[in-house]
Write a protein that holds these residues in place. Structure first.
Motif, PDB file in Angstrom:
ATOM      1  N   ARG A  89       0.848  -1.189   0.000  1.00 43.35           N
ATOM      2  CA  ARG A  89       0.000   0.000   0.000  1.00 43.35           C
ATOM      3  C   ARG A  89       0.882   1.237   0.000  1.00 43.35           C
ATOM      4  O   ARG A  89       2.088   1.157   0.169  1.00 43.35           O
ATOM      5  N   GLY A  90       0.251   2.396  -0.193  1.00 43.67           N
ATOM      6  CA  GLY A  90       0.989   3.654  -0.151  1.00 43.67           C
ATOM      7  C   GLY A  90       1.656   3.964  -1.483  1.00 43.67           C
ATOM      8  O   GLY A  90       1.386   3.327  -2.502  1.00 43.67           O
ATOM      9  N   ARG A  91       2.548   4.945  -1.440  1.00 47.08           N
ATOM     10  CA  ARG A  91       3.251   5.349  -2.656  1.00 47.08           C
ATOM     11  C   ARG A  91       4.217   4.274  -3.100  1.00 47.08           C
ATOM     12  O   ARG A  91       4.839   3.595  -2.277  1.00 47.08           O
ATOM     13  N   LEU A  92       4.361   4.151  -4.418  1.00 52.37           N
ATOM     14  CA  LEU A  92       5.345   3.222  -4.961  1.00 52.37           C
ATOM     15  C   LEU A  92       6.743   3.783  -4.750  1.00 52.37           C
ATOM     16  O   LEU A  92       6.971   4.980  -4.927  1.00 52.37           O
ATOM     17  N   LYS A  93       7.670   2.899  -4.392  1.00 57.37           N
ATOM     18  CA  LYS A  93       9.039   3.310  -4.144  1.00 57.37           C
ATOM     19  C   LYS A  93       9.711   3.691  -5.466  1.00 57.37           C
ATOM     20  O   LYS A  93       9.636   2.956  -6.444  1.00 57.37           O
ATOM     21  N   GLN A  94      10.373   4.852  -5.468  1.00 53.50           N
ATOM     22  CA  GLN A  94      11.090   5.297  -6.655  1.00 53.50           C
ATOM     23  C   GLN A  94      12.583   5.067  -6.442  1.00 53.50           C
ATOM     24  O   GLN A  94      13.052   4.906  -5.321  1.00 53.50           O
ATOM     25  N   SER A  95      13.329   5.087  -7.527  1.00 51.30           N
ATOM     26  CA  SER A  95      14.774   4.879  -7.444  1.00 51.30           C
ATOM     27  C   SER A  95      15.434   6.085  -6.773  1.00 51.30           C
ATOM     28  O   SER A  95      14.893   7.207  -6.799  1.00 51.30           O
ATOM     29  N   PRO A  96      16.619   5.878  -6.180  1.00 45.93           N
ATOM     30  CA  PRO A  96      17.344   7.016  -5.596  1.00 45.93           C
ATOM     31  C   PRO A  96      17.594   8.123  -6.627  1.00 45.93           C
ATOM     32  O   PRO A  96      17.503   9.306  -6.295  1.00 45.93           O
ATOM     33  N   ALA A  97      17.875   7.747  -7.867  1.00 39.68           N
ATOM     34  CA  ALA A  97      18.116   8.747  -8.921  1.00 39.68           C
ATOM     35  C   ALA A  97      16.857   9.569  -9.158  1.00 39.68           C
ATOM     36  O   ALA A  97      16.909  10.802  -9.220  1.00 39.68           O
ATOM     37  N   ARG A  98      15.729   8.925  -9.289  1.00 37.16           N
ATOM     38  CA  ARG A  98      14.480   9.654  -9.549  1.00 37.16           C
ATOM     39  C   ARG A  98      14.123  10.569  -8.379  1.00 37.16           C
ATOM     40  O   ARG A  98      13.698  11.708  -8.570  1.00 37.16           O
ATOM     41  N   ASN A  99      14.288  10.065  -7.154  1.00 36.93           N
ATOM     42  CA  ASN A  99      13.998  10.897  -5.978  1.00 36.93           C
ATOM     43  C   ASN A  99      14.831  12.171  -5.997  1.00 36.93           C
ATOM     44  O   ASN A  99      14.315  13.269  -5.760  1.00 36.93           O
ATOM     45  N   LEU A 100      16.126  12.044  -6.280  1.00 34.67           N
ATOM     46  CA  LEU A 100      16.991  13.216  -6.337  1.00 34.67           C
ATOM     47  C   LEU A 100      16.572  14.142  -7.470  1.00 34.67           C
ATOM     48  O   LEU A 100      16.466  15.364  -7.283  1.00 34.67           O
ATOM     49  N   LEU A 101      16.304  13.600  -8.639  1.00 40.32           N
ATOM     50  CA  LEU A 101      15.919  14.413  -9.791  1.00 40.32           C
ATOM     51  C   LEU A 101      14.628  15.191  -9.548  1.00 40.32           C
ATOM     52  O   LEU A 101      14.515  16.354  -9.927  1.00 40.32           O
ATOM     53  N   VAL A 102      13.670  14.559  -8.899  1.00 41.73           N
ATOM     54  CA  VAL A 102      12.411  15.240  -8.589  1.00 41.73           C
ATOM     55  C   VAL A 102      12.680  16.418  -7.658  1.00 41.73           C
ATOM     56  O   VAL A 102      12.159  17.522  -7.852  1.00 41.73           O
ATOM     57  N   ARG A 103      13.526  16.205  -6.646  1.00 41.10           N
ATOM     58  CA  ARG A 103      13.871  17.313  -5.735  1.00 41.10           C
ATOM     59  C   ARG A 103      14.616  18.419  -6.483  1.00 41.10           C
ATOM     60  O   ARG A 103      14.362  19.601  -6.256  1.00 41.10           O
ATOM     61  N   LEU A 104      15.530  18.037  -7.375  1.00 38.72           N
ATOM     62  CA  LEU A 104      16.274  19.041  -8.146  1.00 38.72           C
ATOM     63  C   LEU A 104      15.348  19.839  -9.050  1.00 38.72           C
ATOM     64  O   LEU A 104      15.535  21.044  -9.250  1.00 38.72           O
ATOM     65  N   ARG A 105      14.340  19.189  -9.595  1.00 42.19           N
ATOM     66  CA  ARG A 105      13.370  19.885 -10.453  1.00 42.19           C
ATOM     67  C   ARG A 105      12.474  20.792  -9.615  1.00 42.19           C
ATOM     68  O   ARG A 105      12.266  21.954  -9.941  1.00 42.19           O
ATOM     69  N   GLU A 106      11.952  20.260  -8.507  1.00 43.87           N
ATOM     70  CA  GLU A 106      11.011  21.014  -7.679  1.00 43.87           C
ATOM     71  C   GLU A 106      11.656  22.214  -6.981  1.00 43.87           C
ATOM     72  O   GLU A 106      10.989  23.207  -6.713  1.00 43.87           O
ATOM     73  N   HIS A 107      12.934  22.113  -6.676  1.00 45.95           N
ATOM     74  CA  HIS A 107      13.615  23.165  -5.921  1.00 45.95           C
ATOM     75  C   HIS A 107      14.729  23.824  -6.737  1.00 45.95           C
ATOM     76  O   HIS A 107      15.730  24.276  -6.172  1.00 45.95           O
ATOM     77  N   LYS A 108      14.518  23.927  -8.037  1.00 46.35           N
ATOM     78  CA  LYS A 108      15.554  24.473  -8.931  1.00 46.35           C
ATOM     79  C   LYS A 108      16.071  25.832  -8.453  1.00 46.35           C
ATOM     80  O   LYS A 108      17.279  26.063  -8.414  1.00 46.35           O
ATOM     81  N   GLU A 109      15.178  26.743  -8.101  1.00 45.81           N
ATOM     82  CA  GLU A 109      15.592  28.084  -7.666  1.00 45.81           C
ATOM     83  C   GLU A 109      16.532  28.009  -6.476  1.00 45.81           C
ATOM     84  O   GLU A 109      17.524  28.735  -6.416  1.00 45.81           O
ATOM     85  N   ALA A 110      16.223  27.146  -5.525  1.00 40.35           N
ATOM     86  CA  ALA A 110      17.056  27.012  -4.333  1.00 40.35           C
ATOM     87  C   ALA A 110      18.362  26.305  -4.649  1.00 40.35           C
ATOM     88  O   ALA A 110      19.394  26.622  -4.064  1.00 40.35           O
ATOM     89  N   VAL A 111      18.352  25.355  -5.572  1.00 41.33           N
ATOM     90  CA  VAL A 111      19.568  24.645  -5.976  1.00 41.33           C
ATOM     91  C   VAL A 111      20.547  25.623  -6.626  1.00 41.33           C
ATOM     92  O   VAL A 111      21.743  25.625  -6.355  1.00 41.33           O
ATOM     93  N   LEU A 112      20.010  26.477  -7.506  1.00 39.38           N
ATOM     94  CA  LEU A 112      20.860  27.399  -8.272  1.00 39.38           C
ATOM     95  C   LEU A 112      20.970  28.788  -7.629  1.00 39.38           C
ATOM     96  O   LEU A 112      21.510  29.706  -8.250  1.00 39.38           O
ATOM     97  N   ALA A 113      20.512  28.948  -6.396  1.00 42.36           N
ATOM     98  CA  ALA A 113      20.558  30.262  -5.747  1.00 42.36           C
ATOM     99  C   ALA A 113      21.980  30.822  -5.728  1.00 42.36           C
ATOM    100  O   ALA A 113      22.178  32.031  -5.878  1.00 42.36           O
ATOM    101  N   PHE A 114      22.975  29.973  -5.555  1.00 47.20           N
ATOM    102  CA  PHE A 114      24.362  30.435  -5.503  1.00 47.20           C
ATOM    103  C   PHE A 114      24.803  31.087  -6.819  1.00 47.20           C
ATOM    104  O   PHE A 114      25.711  31.897  -6.855  1.00 47.20           O
ATOM    105  N   MET A 115      24.122  30.735  -7.909  1.00 47.67           N
ATOM    106  CA  MET A 115      24.471  31.272  -9.224  1.00 47.67           C
ATOM    107  C   MET A 115      24.027  32.727  -9.341  1.00 47.67           C
ATOM    108  O   MET A 115      24.638  33.511 -10.057  1.00 47.67           O
ATOM    109  N   TYR A 116      22.956  33.079  -8.644  1.00 43.45           N
ATOM    110  CA  TYR A 116      22.415  34.427  -8.736  1.00 43.45           C
ATOM    111  C   TYR A 116      23.013  35.338  -7.694  1.00 43.45           C
ATOM    112  O   TYR A 116      22.938  36.499  -7.737  1.00 43.45           O
TER     113      TYR A 116
END
Length: 181
Positions: free
Chosen positions: A154-181
């Motif tokens: 039951r519950g959410r299907l487990k995603q791969s470590p790569a996908r989990n990281l990529l989703v966070r990188l996509r969702e928080h792009k502004e915060a990831v690249l804040a150092f660039m600005y």
């Protein structure tokens, strides 16, 4: 802009897991031990809830509950990307590592020249490359199929470590690249 770094790490205290929370600037560091890791502890410590400025932290969801400008710690991302490179090698991983390090190098070069920031053209090019690499990674790591559920699972299907990281990188792009600005 005021910048503060917030982090937490587990520590055993009298054989019980507790969390050492830190809040620091370039001049000061505050340490607090708490039995909890998330927002209950952060609220009791009461530094981040009152902080005005940019909070640098890992991508623990609790930090995003606070209305501050966020910047994610790319040392954490590089460590996760190196893990992926060793365990689940895919071309986009090395390309993303190279991109983050190249952006850091360019930002430091600009600071040495006493300029205030990268050019708009540079930031747009880096941003576009970042988006392309995240999309490439997501295509290489699709979500699990709904019919891949184990009997009784039951519950959410487990995603791969790569996908989990990529989703966070996509969702928080502004915060990831804040150092660039």
């Amino acid at each position: 802009e005021r910048v503060g770094h917030f982090d937490e790490t587990g520590m055993m205290v009298n054989s019980v897991l507790n969390w050492l929370h830190t809040a620091s600037t370039s001049l000061l560091t505050y340490y607090a031990m708490h039995p909890k890791r998330g927002s209950a502890a952060i609220n009791e410590i009461n530094i981040l809830p009152r902080f005005k400025g940019r909070a640098v932290h890992d991508d623990l969801a609790s930090y995003f509950q606070y209305e501050v400008a966020h910047a994610l710690c790319n040392a954490h991302h590089l460590r996760a990307l190196l893990f992926l490179l060793e365990r689940y090698p895919q071309k986009w991983v090395q390309d993303l590592i190279d991109l983050l390090l190249k952006i850091k190098e360019k930002v430091e070069a600009v600071k040495r020249k006493t300029e205030t920031a990268l050019s708009i053209r540079q930031t747009n090019a880096f941003s576009k490359t970042y988006d392309e690499l995240v999309r490439k990674g997501l295509r290489a790591n699709p979500p699990p199929k709904k019919n891949s559920r184990q009997h009784g699972q039951r519950g959410r299907l487990k995603q791969s470590p790569a996908r989990n990281l990529l989703v966070r990188l996509r969702e928080h792009k502004e915060a990831v690249l804040a150092f660039m600005y």
